[in-house]
Design a protein around this motif. Structure first.
Motif, PDB file in Angstrom:
ATOM      1  N   ALA A  42       0.848  -1.199   0.000  1.00 51.94           N
ATOM      2  CA  ALA A  42       0.000   0.000   0.000  1.00 51.94           C
ATOM      3  C   ALA A  42       0.880   1.243   0.000  1.00 51.94           C
ATOM      4  O   ALA A  42       1.841   1.344   0.766  1.00 51.94           O
ATOM      5  N   THR A  43       0.543   2.208  -0.849  1.00 53.12           N
ATOM      6  CA  THR A  43       1.327   3.450  -0.942  1.00 53.12           C
ATOM      7  C   THR A  43       0.474   4.705  -0.848  1.00 53.12           C
ATOM      8  O   THR A  43       1.006   5.809  -0.740  1.00 53.12           O
ATOM      9  N   HIS A  44      -0.847   4.552  -0.895  1.00 55.64           N
ATOM     10  CA  HIS A  44      -1.716   5.727  -0.845  1.00 55.64           C
ATOM     11  C   HIS A  44      -3.006   5.345  -0.130  1.00 55.64           C
ATOM     12  O   HIS A  44      -3.517   4.233  -0.303  1.00 55.64           O
ATOM     13  N   TRP A  45      -3.515   6.279   0.697  1.00 58.37           N
ATOM     14  CA  TRP A  45      -4.718   6.022   1.475  1.00 58.37           C
ATOM     15  C   TRP A  45      -5.782   7.070   1.179  1.00 58.37           C
ATOM     16  O   TRP A  45      -5.469   8.235   0.940  1.00 58.37           O
ATOM     17  N   ALA A  46      -7.046   6.629   1.194  1.00 59.00           N
ATOM     18  CA  ALA A  46      -8.194   7.532   1.074  1.00 59.00           C
ATOM     19  C   ALA A  46      -9.288   6.976   1.974  1.00 59.00           C
ATOM     20  O   ALA A  46      -9.607   5.779   1.910  1.00 59.00           O
ATOM     21  N   GLY A  47      -9.843   7.836   2.816  1.00 59.11           N
ATOM     22  CA  GLY A  47     -10.857   7.354   3.735  1.00 59.11           C
ATOM     23  C   GLY A  47     -10.251   6.433   4.776  1.00 59.11           C
ATOM     24  O   GLY A  47      -9.253   6.748   5.409  1.00 59.11           O
ATOM     25  N   PHE A  53      -1.504   1.105  -4.731  1.00 64.08           N
ATOM     26  CA  PHE A  53      -0.551   0.037  -4.450  1.00 64.08           C
ATOM     27  C   PHE A  53       0.561   0.052  -5.494  1.00 64.08           C
ATOM     28  O   PHE A  53       0.370   0.528  -6.616  1.00 64.08           O
ATOM     29  N   SER A  54       1.726  -0.473  -5.104  1.00 65.70           N
ATOM     30  CA  SER A  54       2.828  -0.630  -6.051  1.00 65.70           C
ATOM     31  C   SER A  54       3.757  -1.708  -5.520  1.00 65.70           C
ATOM     32  O   SER A  54       3.617  -2.159  -4.377  1.00 65.70           O
TER      33      SER A  54
END
Length: 322
Positions: A42-47, A53-54
């Motif tokens: 996981a590389t980015h979060w929202a909520g 992902f990468s």
């Protein structure tokens, strides 16, 4: 006496060496931990969950680019011995704050996903954002304190013009310029209140950790202590000497009327052309120190006449004692 140094060794060590070390640490940990990481992290979060992902190698490449282009791109200015000392210090602190943030976030992202089969339920390690910024800023301040002014210096061979003012040597003379304590307290208090609201909204203390180094740096850059003593005229900023000239360099000190906007294009510690420094915080009288190498230091202060007289008297005495 002259100094033609192009690079400040301390600036090279902290401004380039520290970001390079951060990259090496991040890449090493990525390589060592790769067998224990999911195929995609996981590389980015929202909520409430991750939405980007990468692969670990792609994450590493992104972090390296950010550290080198943003962090090192700013902090590397500290290595340039000919640049304004205060600018070099400020950029080093800013650059290493970014480096600290990115490195600790990089490590935290990997550590949070060790030995997981999937990264879909990983929480964003927000605490590390604040810790990284504080750690980076601390290293930046340590590095800034080691930087030195490597400008060219020349000793004056003649006394100041007899038409310039002379005065009693009632030294030291210290003046404080820029933001006063009350104004600084109001700015910091307002910023802290806004940051407190952000902390409550985010449910975390990390915005406060981000606010502290940034706000202290900004306020510190706008406060000056100018000292005239037996050795010369010195400008201190953030507890360090930002610029200064020894009395042995003095060709002459005079008084001029200065308007910061008109004469220097702004307020604070300014550079107008090569070697023409100004600590200009008010419109009015200023003491102007002219050095043997052609450089000038202008300081706006109501005590300009007193300081100019003392400087010229010091130069007279120094040459008479030789």
């Amino acid at each position: 006496m002259s100094n033609s140094r192009t690079f400040d060794p301390a600036g090279v060590l902290f401004g380039i060496g520290v970001p390079a070390l951060a990259v090496a640490v991040g890449l090493t940990l990525t390589r060592l931990w790769s067998p224990r990481l999911p195929d995609t992290v996981a590389t980015h979060w929202a909520g409430s969950g991750p939405d980007g992902f990468s692969t670990p190698s792609s994450l590493a490449a992104t972090m390296v680019i950010v550290i080198l282009l943003v962090g090192c791109g700013a902090s590397a200015i500290a290595a340039l011995a000919g640049a304004m000392l205060m600018t070099r210090r400020a950029m080093l602190i800013v650059g290493l704050t970014v480096v600290g943030l990115v490195l600790t976030l990089w490590i935290a992202l990997l550590a949070a996903q060790l030995d997981l089969a999937s990264a879909v339920d990983v929480a964003l390690p927000m605490t590390w954002i604040g810790l990284g910024m504080v750690a980076g800023a601390a290293v930046g301040i340590i590095g800034a304190s080691t930087l030195r002014d490597h400008r060219e210096r020349s000793a004056a061979t003649l006394p100041p013009d007899p038409r310039l003012p002379r005065g009693p040597l009632d030294l030291p003379i210290t003046v404080r310029l820029g933001l006063g304590p009350a104004t600084a307290a109001v700015l910091l208090g307002t910023g802290a209140a806004i940051t407190g609201l952000l902390c409550a909204r985010a449910g975390s203390w990390w915005p406060l950790a981000a606010f502290l180094p940034v706000s202290l740096l900004m306020v510190g850059l706008l406060r000056f202590r100018v000292t005239l003593d037996e050795t010369g005229l010195w400008v201190h900023n953030m507890g360090m000497t930002a610029v200064g000239y020894g009395v042995e360099e003095l060709v002459g000190a005079n008084v001029e009327e200065v308007n910061p906007s008109r004469d220097f294009g702004g307020w604070g510690l300014r550079l107008k052309g090569r070697g023409n420094y100004g600590v200009v915080t008010t419109t009015g009288p200023a003491v102007v120190f002219t050095a043997a190498n052609g450089q000038r230091l202008t300081v706006t202060t109501p005590r300009a006449e007193e300081m100019a007289g003392a400087l010229n008297a010091l130069a007279d005495r120094r040459l008479a004692d030789r």
